[in-house]
Structures are given as C-alpha cells and as structure tokens.
Design an enzyme around this catalytic site. Sequence first.
Site, PDB file in Angstrom:
ATOM      1  N   GLN A  89      71.470 -10.296  85.216  1.00  0.00           N
ATOM      2  CA  GLN A  89      72.245  -9.121  85.616  1.00  0.00           C
ATOM      3  C   GLN A  89      72.538  -8.245  84.415  1.00  0.00           C
ATOM      4  O   GLN A  89      72.671  -8.729  83.297  1.00  0.00           O
ATOM      5  CB  GLN A  89      73.566  -9.566  86.240  1.00  0.00           C
ATOM      6  CG  GLN A  89      73.394 -10.204  87.604  1.00  0.00           C
ATOM      7  CD  GLN A  89      74.688 -10.832  88.080  1.00  0.00           C
ATOM      8  OE1 GLN A  89      75.622 -10.123  88.407  1.00  0.00           O
ATOM      9  NE2 GLN A  89      74.730 -12.151  88.081  1.00  0.00           N
TER      10      GLN A  89
HETATM   11  N1  GTP Z   1      59.859 -13.704  99.021  1.00  0.00           N
HETATM   12  C1  GTP Z   1      60.158 -14.290  97.845  1.00  0.00           C
HETATM   13  N2  GTP Z   1      61.422 -14.371  97.450  1.00  0.00           N
HETATM   14  C2  GTP Z   1      61.701 -14.954  96.263  1.00  0.00           C
HETATM   15  C3  GTP Z   1      60.674 -15.487  95.457  1.00  0.00           C
HETATM   16  N3  GTP Z   1      61.238 -15.999  94.333  1.00  0.00           N
HETATM   17  C4  GTP Z   1      62.564 -15.786  94.459  1.00  0.00           C
HETATM   18  N4  GTP Z   1      62.856 -15.161  95.615  1.00  0.00           N
HETATM   19  C5  GTP Z   1      64.195 -14.746  96.113  1.00  0.00           C
HETATM   20  O1  GTP Z   1      64.713 -13.782  95.210  1.00  0.00           O
HETATM   21  C6  GTP Z   1      66.124 -13.915  95.097  1.00  0.00           C
HETATM   22  C7  GTP Z   1      66.527 -14.053  93.646  1.00  0.00           C
HETATM   23  O2  GTP Z   1      66.074 -15.300  93.136  1.00  0.00           O
HETATM   24  P1  GTP Z   1      66.736 -15.998  91.853  1.00  0.00           P
HETATM   25  O3  GTP Z   1      65.904 -17.162  91.530  1.00  0.00           O
HETATM   26  O4  GTP Z   1      68.166 -16.208  92.055  1.00  0.00           O
HETATM   27  O5  GTP Z   1      66.540 -14.831  90.794  1.00  0.00           O
HETATM   28  P2  GTP Z   1      66.981 -14.868  89.251  1.00  0.00           P
HETATM   29  O6  GTP Z   1      65.889 -14.206  88.517  1.00  0.00           O
HETATM   30  O7  GTP Z   1      67.331 -16.239  88.834  1.00  0.00           O
HETATM   31  O8  GTP Z   1      68.255 -13.912  89.267  1.00  0.00           O
HETATM   32  P3  GTP Z   1      69.509 -13.906  88.251  1.00  0.00           P
HETATM   33  O9  GTP Z   1      69.970 -15.310  88.120  1.00  0.00           O
HETATM   34  O10 GTP Z   1      70.514 -13.009  88.855  1.00  0.00           O
HETATM   35  O11 GTP Z   1      69.020 -13.362  86.955  1.00  0.00           O
HETATM   36  C8  GTP Z   1      66.494 -15.123  95.961  1.00  0.00           C
HETATM   37  O12 GTP Z   1      66.922 -14.643  97.196  1.00  0.00           O
HETATM   38  C9  GTP Z   1      65.178 -15.868  96.107  1.00  0.00           C
HETATM   39  O13 GTP Z   1      65.106 -16.599  97.311  1.00  0.00           O
HETATM   40  C10 GTP Z   1      59.309 -15.384  95.916  1.00  0.00           C
HETATM   41  O14 GTP Z   1      58.339 -15.804  95.280  1.00  0.00           O
HETATM   42  N5  GTP Z   1      59.124 -14.779  97.113  1.00  0.00           N
END
Ligand code: GTP
Lengths: 177, 230
Positions: free
Chosen positions: A70
């Site tokens: 974030q």
């Molecule tokens: N359709 C789809 N959704 C995904 C995929 N990978 C992650 N998501 C979705 O994207 C959203 C964010 O995923 P996170 O893993 O929390 O993202 P992050 O990069 O860790 O985010 P921060 O911790 O805020 O930095 C979630 O709702 C996941 O389910 C993917 O390959 N396909």
Amino acid sequence: MGLLTLIRGLKRKEGEARILVLGLDNAGKTTILRALSEEDITTITPTQGFNIKSLSRDGFNLKIWDIGGQKTIRPYWRNYFDQTDALIYVIDSSDRKRLDESHDELTHLLEDDKMAGVPLLVFANKQDLMGAAAADEIAETLQLTSIRDRPWQIQAASAKNGTGLKEGMEWVLKQVK
Amino acid sequence: MFGLLYNFYKFCKKKSERKITLALLGLDNAGKTTLLNTIKGEVEAETSPTFGFNSSTLQEGKYKIEVFDLGGGKTFRSVWSKYLAEVHAIVYVVDAADAQRFEESKKALNDALECHYMREKAILIFANKQDMSTASTAAEVVKGLGLATCRNSHNVIPCTAKTPSGTPVDGRLRDGLRWLTSSIDREYGRLNARVQAEAEEVRQEEARKKKEREERLRRQREERARQQKE
Ligand SMILES: Nc1nc2c(ncn2[C@@H]2O[C@H](COP(=O)(O)OP(=O)(O)OP(=O)(O)O)[C@@H](O)[C@H]2O)c(=O)[nH]1
Ligand SMILES: Nc1nc2c(ncn2[C@@H]2O[C@H](COP(=O)(O)OP(=O)(O)OP(=O)(O)O)[C@@H](O)[C@H]2O)c(=O)[nH]1
Ligand SMILES: [Mg+2]
Ligand SMILES: [Mg+2]
C-alpha cells in the site's frame, strides 16, 4: 509442487538466501507465496507490515520477505533492501491503469544502491483474468529491455490457479547460488 | 619512478584491450544458454527457457566480450531489436537437428536484420546439436536460412554446445568466436564509434520516455488530489 520440493531439487546448495517480494498493493504477492506453500488462498487480507516465509533443507536456508504494497507502506520498503539475493516484483497484469505507477516504483527500486546487480524476476500475475496484459507487453511497458546491470526474467503467472509459479521460483533459485 | 612506469604499462595494456558487445539470438530451444554456459566452463549447468536477459563476459584474445543472452520464444523475439544498437555483431544459434523450424528461424533472423542498427554487422551462425544423428550440415543450414542472399558478412559453424560431463568442450565454439573477433578487428575503430553513438541515441530516447511517464504520473496525482478536494 511446493517450495520445499523446489529446494530439494537444488544440487549442492548451502548457506543462506534472502529473497524480497515487492509490488503494488493488490498485486498478489501474499497469494503467490501462500500458493507456493500450498496454503489456503481464500482468506488473504492486505499486508500491513510484512510476512516472512522461512525454509530450511540440508544446510540451505531460504528466507522470503513479503512486504505490504500500500502506498503508505512503500516508503518503508527501503528498510528491507540489505543483503537481498534476488528481487521478485509482482504485477497485477489486469490492472492496466496502474502499470505506469508500478513501473515508477520498480524504477526507484532498481536505482537504489543497495539493489545494484540484484537479479530480478517479474511475475506478470493474474493471467487468469480477462484482458490481462501479456508478459511481453509488460516487459515493454516497464522498459525491462533497458536493464543491463542485472539478469532479469519475466514469468506469466496466476496465483489463483497456480500456473507459472514453479517456473518463476526455479529461475530465482538458480540466481541465488 | 616505478609508479610512473607501471601506469604507463597499464595505459598501454588498456589501449590494446578491446571491448565489444554481442547478442546471442536464435529460436527458443536452439541452445543459446547452453552454448554460453559451455564457453564459460559451466558444462553441467542445466538450462530452462529464457524469458528475459542475462549478460556474461568472455575473453577472446585481446577482446573482452560482453554477451547478451536473450530469450528466443515467439513472444520474446519482438524485443530483440531493443538490444541491437549496442552490439558489434550477433551470434545466431540454430538447432540443426530441427530442420522443420528452419523457415521460422530464417524469418526471425531476417526480422532482426531488417533493423537498421544491424547494417554491415557480422553474424556468426552456429549450426548446433551436431551430436544428433538428424543434424543438418552447414551447407544445409545455409540453404535453410536463405543465407545466400544475406548481405552481412557471415559464417556458419557446425558445433555441439551440450557437453556431457567428462567429455571435452567442442573447440569449434572458440573457433567461431575467433572468426567473429577477427572480422571485427579490421574495422574496429569505425564500428565501435558507430555503436557508441547509436547506443547513446537509444539511451536518450529511453530517458525521454521516462520523463514522459513521470510527467503523466504527476498529472494523475494532481488530478486525484483535486477530485478529493471537491
Ligand atoms: N484472479 C486472480 N486474483 C488474484 C490472483 N492473485 C491474487 N489475486 C487476488 O488479488 C487480491 C490481492 O492479493 P494479495 O495477495 O493480498 O495482494 P498483495 O500484493 O499481497 O497486496 P498487499 O499486501 O496489499 O501489498 C486478492 O483478492 C487475491 O485473491 C490471481 O492470480 N488471479
Ligand atoms: N543434443 C543436444 N542438445 C542440446 C545442445 N545444446 C543445447 N541442447 C539442449 O537444447 C535445449 C534448449 O537449450 P537452451 O540452451 O535452454 O536453449 P535456448 O536457445 O537458450 O532457449 P530459450 O532460452 O528458450 O531461447 C536444452 O534441453 C539443452 O540441453 C546440443 O548441442 N546437443
Ligand atoms: Mg500482501
Ligand atoms: Mg536461453
């Protein structure tokens, strides 16, 4: 698949490796690591600080740092740069509007002295979604082709259905010898 | 006094050393990464497909050679052209045992040669995988790639990049590099000046794009801040 299996496949490897996972919020960093560890990926919330995944096998110790993306947290990314052996940068390929912003953050990362020469893997994540940008398109938009001071690789992936994750991690582990 | 002499010695040595950059091109599975590993002496390293960039440094006589190893996959070939301004020559690898893909390989090579940065630059072609019984000869590769009409100075060298442990490295790999450096040698001064100038051109273009992007982002941010105020 699993990370442990991947480490087991490494030949004659000892010592430690530290891998940093960065990218904008919502890119899918935490989901990728959970999927690689064969854990539940349905209940993931935005990362407020960081998560560490630590794995050990035959004298080889792997630590993967997943930092929250974030905007308010990004200024703290620098605190994690020391002694990084490889950088994994995750992109939400379906979020075309934020490719510029993602590019901008990546540029700052690569310009940092502490990141000099560190190998870069880009996960072009969320390939399962309609309208996701293809890996080569992302390579061009992010000007990866102007990088000369480190090895880099781009891997199309979907944390949701598990594609590309193993291939990407194999490349990373090859770089950290 | 000694220091002075030593500096003079270093100066002369530096002057005689020459730096060049090469790009390793060719279809996926041709054996580019394997070939580079073998020349570097890492014969046991297993490869996986390259979707990116890796650079290595080799020494061949007085030449210090930086080699760009790029991916050859269908989707990656479009970015080869981004590297051509900086190279003094290219090494093109062909899987000689896969004649069915000669046509595709010919097209990929011709696309690269269409780039004006490739004008008058030498091409070393490795007809790789000669250990396979089905491997084509150099003459067949010349025909398959349509090299008869190629205007760049070129040479096809058959070789086997893959080296099972305990067997000697194929000497033809070094022979190829020697041919390439000697063909560069004759016009190094002119070629190098051109490469430096064209590479600088590309760098400035990239810097300009970066500025544009930063400007775009700044405007987006301002716009967002304005909307929040309203
Ligand atoms: N359709 C789809 N959704 C995904 C995929 N990978 C992650 N998501 C979705 O994207 C959203 C964010 O995923 P996170 O893993 O929390 O993202 P992050 O990069 O860790 O985010 P921060 O911790 O805020 O930095 C979630 O709702 C996941 O389910 C993917 O390959 N396909
Ligand atoms: N039999 C045989 N196999 C080879 C030879 N050279 C390479 N290979 C095999 O060909 C396959 C592809 O080799 P790479 O070096 O990864 O090919 P590449 O050209 O780098 O491919 P991309 O990175 O996808 O563009 C591997 O399985 C190699 O072991 C050779 O001389 N003989
Ligand atoms: Mg997270
Ligand atoms: Mg390769």
